[in-house]
Design a protein around this motif. Structure first.
Motif, short mmCIF file in Angstrom:
data_model
loop_
_atom_site.label_atom_id
_atom_site.label_comp_id
_atom_site.label_asym_id
_atom_site.label_seq_id
_atom_site.Cartn_x
_atom_site.Cartn_y
_atom_site.Cartn_z
N THR A 133 -11.61 15.11 -5.56
CA THR A 133 -12.40 14.08 -6.22
C THR A 133 -12.14 14.15 -7.72
O THR A 133 -12.07 15.23 -8.30
N ALA A 134 -11.97 12.99 -8.33
CA ALA A 134 -11.70 12.93 -9.77
C ALA A 134 -12.42 11.72 -10.36
O ALA A 134 -12.64 10.71 -9.68
N GLY B 59 -13.76 6.94 -16.06
CA GLY B 59 -15.17 6.68 -15.81
C GLY B 59 -15.52 6.31 -14.39
O GLY B 59 -16.71 6.19 -14.06
N THR B 60 -14.53 6.13 -13.54
CA THR B 60 -14.76 5.74 -12.14
C THR B 60 -14.48 6.93 -11.23
O THR B 60 -13.39 7.50 -11.28
N GLU B 61 -15.45 7.28 -10.39
CA GLU B 61 -15.23 8.40 -9.47
C GLU B 61 -14.40 7.94 -8.28
O GLU B 61 -14.69 6.91 -7.65
N VAL B 62 -13.36 8.70 -7.99
CA VAL B 62 -12.43 8.35 -6.92
C VAL B 62 -12.28 9.54 -5.99
O VAL B 62 -12.01 10.66 -6.44
N ASN B 63 -12.43 9.30 -4.70
CA ASN B 63 -12.17 10.32 -3.69
C ASN B 63 -10.74 10.11 -3.16
O ASN B 63 -10.45 9.11 -2.51
N VAL B 64 -9.88 11.05 -3.48
CA VAL B 64 -8.48 10.96 -3.05
C VAL B 64 -8.35 11.77 -1.77
O VAL B 64 -8.22 13.00 -1.80
N ALA C 195 -2.74 5.07 -5.03
CA ALA C 195 -2.65 3.72 -5.58
C ALA C 195 -3.91 3.32 -6.32
O ALA C 195 -3.86 2.62 -7.34
N THR C 196 -5.07 3.78 -5.82
CA THR C 196 -6.34 3.47 -6.49
C THR C 196 -6.38 4.08 -7.88
O THR C 196 -6.77 3.44 -8.86
N VAL C 197 -5.94 5.33 -7.97
CA VAL C 197 -5.91 6.02 -9.27
C VAL C 197 -4.95 5.32 -10.21
O VAL C 197 -5.28 5.05 -11.38
N ILE C 198 -3.76 4.99 -9.72
CA ILE C 198 -2.75 4.34 -10.56
C ILE C 198 -3.22 2.97 -11.04
O ILE C 198 -3.01 2.59 -12.19
N ASP C 199 -3.90 2.24 -10.15
CA ASP C 199 -4.40 0.91 -10.54
C ASP C 199 -5.42 1.02 -11.67
O ASP C 199 -5.41 0.20 -12.60
N ILE C 200 -6.27 2.02 -11.61
CA ILE C 200 -7.28 2.20 -12.66
C ILE C 200 -6.59 2.58 -13.97
O ILE C 200 -6.92 2.06 -15.05
N LEU C 201 -5.62 3.48 -13.89
CA LEU C 201 -4.93 3.94 -15.10
C LEU C 201 -4.11 2.83 -15.75
O LEU C 201 -3.94 2.82 -16.97
N GLU D 151 -8.15 8.93 -18.97
CA GLU D 151 -8.78 10.23 -18.78
C GLU D 151 -9.02 10.47 -17.30
O GLU D 151 -9.64 9.65 -16.61
N VAL D 152 -8.50 11.59 -16.82
CA VAL D 152 -8.72 12.02 -15.43
C VAL D 152 -9.45 13.35 -15.48
O VAL D 152 -8.94 14.33 -16.02
#
Length: 350
Positions: free
Chosen positions: A73-74, A78-83, A90-96, A105-106
């Motif tokens: 989890t990261a 500012g958005t919590e993402v469960n990888v 892809a969700t993380v990359i889209d936010i970045l 910031e991760v």
């Protein structure tokens, strides 16, 4: 604290093999030029090339010598993402990539488990331990003891072993990078080895090459590391260009097409590049003329490329192209068409 010491010890053991006994056992290959000692350049090349490549998730952890074992989890901008699986990358990359002028910031939620370059899996309990990992990785990179990620050997390969008298003592078939790494890191000082060439490898992720000798292996590694350095520099330039674009307003200073200068067609317009990869051309001489909307993207390989797409205006659609950035500064960006070198474009900041 014990876990911190354990991580430090694991990392030290992972990287120390390249320097041990170098001064007192800098052996030549003897009568057989195809054999190598445990501390030879070929041994180092094989070991570094077969280390675990942790660069594939650098957008998540920023550490190339290790990778995070899922799930994790990261908090990403500012958005919590469960990888849970790699599909969640892809969700993380889209936010970045949502904006190109923000400070990404991760924040990892500890504890996390990681796989190190020597394939050891350890648990990181807190930020202090993670910082220790980062420092060890930086030290390995600065001293050329990190993984060589630009050359991937294709398996299986065969290794012949020789006694100190250069008599062949056996052979082993290795089926994976992990097997090769374990074999080379455990190779003793009381024997020699030789690779059964030719072997094949993927270089810089895509091109398949044939390697015919130890010298050829060294040459290919030197070449691909140089290409990696060029790609890294191009990526840094691309990021700098994005920042320049977003922080300024531009005009077309020059647009040469078929040897004709057409900048006057755009003299009344300014172009604003937004941080969401959209751009708007506005007529500053006549406010009744509708704005022209477009999109842009800055990418890089060993060079920097600028893709531009306008719609709804034939004059601006002439600028639609895949451009190579030939030079840039804080005040101007010079471009050349990737399909026709005679077509050039210069944006100047107002």
């Amino acid at each position: 604290m014990n876990n911190l010491k354990f991580i430090s010890a694991i990392l030290l053991l992972s990287f120390i093999g390249f320097t041990s006994c170098q001064d007192d056992d800098d052996k030549v290959n003897g009568e057989n030029p195809k054999t190598n000692a445990a501390n030879s350049q070929t041994a180092q090349n094989l070991e570094r090339s077969s280390m675990h490549d942790g660069s594939f998730d650098d957008f998540l952890d920023g550490v190339s010598c290790s990778s995070i074992l899922l799930p994790v989890t990261a908090t990403v901008n500012g958005t919590e993402v469960n990888v849970i699986s790699e599909s969640d990358y892809a969700t993380v990359i889209d936010i970045l990539s949502e904006y190109n002028d923000d400070e990404d910031e991760v924040i990892l939620h500890f504890p996390v488990s990681v796989k190190l370059s020597n394939y050891t899996e350890v648990q990181i309990s807190n930020q202090l331990e993670f910082d220790t990992l980062i420092m060890a990785c930086n030290q390995a990179e600065n001293t050329a003891k990190d993984a060589i990620n630009c050359l991937d050997i294709n398996f299986p390969i065969t290794i012949f072993t020789y006694s100190l008298n250069f008599d062949q003592t056996g052979s082993v078939v290795l089926e994976s990078e992990e097997q090769l790494y374990a074999y080379m890191s455990d190779f003793g000082n009381d024997e020699y080895f030789a690779v059964n060439y030719p072997i094949t490898a993927n270089i810089n992720s895509d091109t398949v090459i044939s390697i015919t000798s130890d010298i050829d292996l060294q040459t290919k590694i030197t070449e691909c590391i140089a290409t990696d350095d060029e790609m890294e520099e191009a990526e840094e330039n691309a990021n700098a260009i994005e920042t320049i674009l977003v922080n300024g307003v531009f005009k077309v200073q020059s647009f040469v097409d078929a040897s004709v200068e057409k900048a006057n067609d755009y003299a009344d317009y300014t172009i604003d590049f937004a941080n969401d990869l959209s751009c708007t051309a506005q007529n500053t001489a006549d406010s009744t003329i509708e704005d022209v909307q477009g999109t842009y993207e800055v990418t890089s390989q060993t060079e920097v490329y600028f893709n531009l797409t306008f719609s709804g205006n034939a004059t601006f659609e002439l600028l639609n192209n895949s451009w190579e950035v030939t030079s840039y500064s804080q005040s101007s960006i010079s471009l050349q068409s990737t399909t026709n070198a005679a077509v050039t474009l210069i944006f100047a900041q107002i």
